[in-house]
Design a protein around this motif. Sequence first.
Motif, PDB file in Angstrom:
ATOM      1  N   PHE A 105       0.858  -1.238   0.069  1.00  0.00           N
ATOM      2  CA  PHE A 105       0.089   0.105  -0.045  1.00  0.00           C
ATOM      3  C   PHE A 105       1.077   1.402  -0.099  1.00  0.00           C
ATOM      4  CE2 PHE A 105      -2.976  -3.435   1.132  1.00  0.00           C
ATOM      5  CZ  PHE A 105      -4.145  -3.029   0.822  1.00  0.00           C
ATOM      6  N   ILE A 106       0.672   2.272  -1.198  1.00  0.00           N
ATOM      7  CA  ILE A 106       1.600   3.097  -1.083  1.00  0.00           C
ATOM      8  C   ILE A 106       0.984   4.479  -1.213  1.00  0.00           C
ATOM      9  CG2 ILE A 106       3.387   4.236  -2.915  1.00  0.00           C
ATOM     10  CD1 ILE A 106       3.305   1.449  -4.398  1.00  0.00           C
ATOM     11  N   ILE A 107       1.236   5.312  -0.253  1.00  0.00           N
ATOM     12  CA  ILE A 107       0.454   6.504   0.114  1.00  0.00           C
ATOM     13  C   ILE A 107       1.526   7.699  -0.392  1.00  0.00           C
ATOM     14  CG2 ILE A 107      -0.232   8.024   1.944  1.00  0.00           C
ATOM     15  CD1 ILE A 107      -0.519   5.466   3.610  1.00  0.00           C
ATOM     16  N   HIS A 108       0.771   8.719  -1.032  1.00  0.00           N
ATOM     17  CA  HIS A 108       1.780   9.928  -1.758  1.00  0.00           C
ATOM     18  C   HIS A 108       0.938  11.042  -0.992  1.00  0.00           C
ATOM     19  CE1 HIS A 108       3.650   7.593  -5.167  1.00  0.00           C
ATOM     20  NE2 HIS A 108       2.194   6.691  -5.019  1.00  0.00           N
ATOM     21  N   ILE A 109       1.724  11.915  -0.307  1.00  0.00           N
ATOM     22  CA  ILE A 109       1.501  13.225   0.218  1.00  0.00           C
ATOM     23  C   ILE A 109       2.143  14.259  -0.368  1.00  0.00           C
ATOM     24  CG2 ILE A 109       1.242  14.418   2.412  1.00  0.00           C
ATOM     25  CD1 ILE A 109      -0.612  12.170   2.291  1.00  0.00           C
TER      26      ILE A 109
END
Length: 600
Positions: free
Chosen positions: A590-594
Amino acid sequence: MKLNVVAIKIWLITFGITLLSFVITTIFYGVFYSQQIKDNYMNEYEQVIINVERLALADPHFLLENIEAINDFHMHIDFALLLDDTYTPNDEEWLLPFAEEKKESMENKPGIMDNIDSSEPVQIRSDLVEEYKTNIPHVFHIQPTEIDGEDALFYSYGDLSFLVDIERRMTFLLTGLIIAHMLAALYYYMYLKRNVSEPINAMTNIAFDFARDDFSHQLPISGRDDLSELAMAMNKMGHSLETNRTVVKQEKELLSHILENIETGILYYDIDKTLLLSNPVGDLFVTQYQVEESNFSGHDKFVSVDEKLNEVIDTKSSVEFTIEMEETFYVVTILPLMESDSNDLRGLVVSTKDLTKEHRLDRMRVDFINNISHELRTPLVMVQGYSEAILDDVAESVEEKKEMAQIIRDESQRMNRMVNEMLDLSRMEAGYIELQKSEVNLNSYLRNLLFRFDNMASDAEVSLQMEAPKETVHQMIDKDKMDQVFVNIINNAIRHTSMTDKKEKIVTLQLLKEEKLEEVVMIVKDTGTGIPEDDLPYIFDRFFKADKSRNNYAPNTKGTGIGLSLVKNIVEAHGGYIEVESAMNEGSSFIIHIPMNQED
């Protein structure tokens, strides 16, 4: 363009009129020029010169005193005075010499330069000399005189050079007249063509259209002449059939528009089950059904549309059934079309309604109710059991009562978290989300977050790992909301990793700082069971739970199916996005981009 004999005759007449006008105009111009302009001007010049010469002979002193004024007497006649009886080109010996441009003009005139040095009277008028007529007409006189006892020569010169400009203007005028005549002839031709030739051609074409059973055209009517009355009669003849064809055409267009835009698929078959008519939605159903038929026609649960068509043909009654394909769900209705007189079967109308979305939502709703019932039943049973144990004095010691009270509190908190998750998701989807952002050291924050799962990971025999850059990464986030994100994702990762039989059960939390993309990337990677490929597009939908995972590992499955939907809403509220990569029996990421630069 279609021509006929009438149009050709009109053109010949028009051209003849134009040619006659041109000849008449040319002859008129030639006569006017030769008889009027030339004669008038030449006679005038000669008379003026003769009068001035008489004055010079009668009173030489007057001529001497007023020579310049006399030279300005006529704009096209020039005078010169030489106080000698011998011609010389030296201007200093002239009392009044010719201007330079006049000298140049005189040099080009025949007869002048041959006689200019004469001391005898000279009178030249070019229009009276046959050999000079091809040049510009001119008048040249030399008149000997005597002033104070000395001989003098008085020169007079006038030409019609300015007539070249007049001739040019006359040429333009003549050209304009010719063009005007041509335009008038063309207008006359177009008028006759429009009022005679075109009506005849139009009526001929209409007659051929009537022969082909085409009554949609009408002839224009203007005036009350014979052609107009004929056109009126032809229009009345075709009006009735044209009206009927228009009504049929409008009804057909309306039906076509409805079929093109309705959400229901329509298929029309004849009694031989040949498809005659369909709309785009119906074509899509046929395509999907053919793919399904080629893959699953041998299965027991496969629904054959062909068999249903045969059933309607045999019974002459409508049939309604459902078809659940691999990715779609349809409700299909087959209606027989009967002849009103003979009650014979004329054809079959098949309507298809795509209820895939509603079907999926209904299944998700049922799954959610089952999940939430299961999730709430367990803590409620424990709360009820331990509270009854306390009331019935089953727990004898204070420590046992405290232990039971602790269990009741933990289960109550668990139920409270589930209710809060549902409320948070509802508020976020409605747009009521307020972030309390603060600057957070992500290195320290993620490390402490991972430490909270040590006991859970140890019990599940899962190894937790942390990968972060050496430099400290700071980011503006809502710490409480991001806790919900990582608690959901890490909890799922540990749980699904513990289900495998692999020797290395690892959950890795990675932190990356992408300077070029101006974003912070946080990845939760596990070596667990993975997510089925068919379920990947739906894992962030609320209430969705991967069926295969739930069936295979039902004893270990927990949650309501809203956790990942809540995660997605929180990440997007931070201006970022979340994506997932997974393969069965290999693990998930699971890849979170902020984004780095966020406005508070």
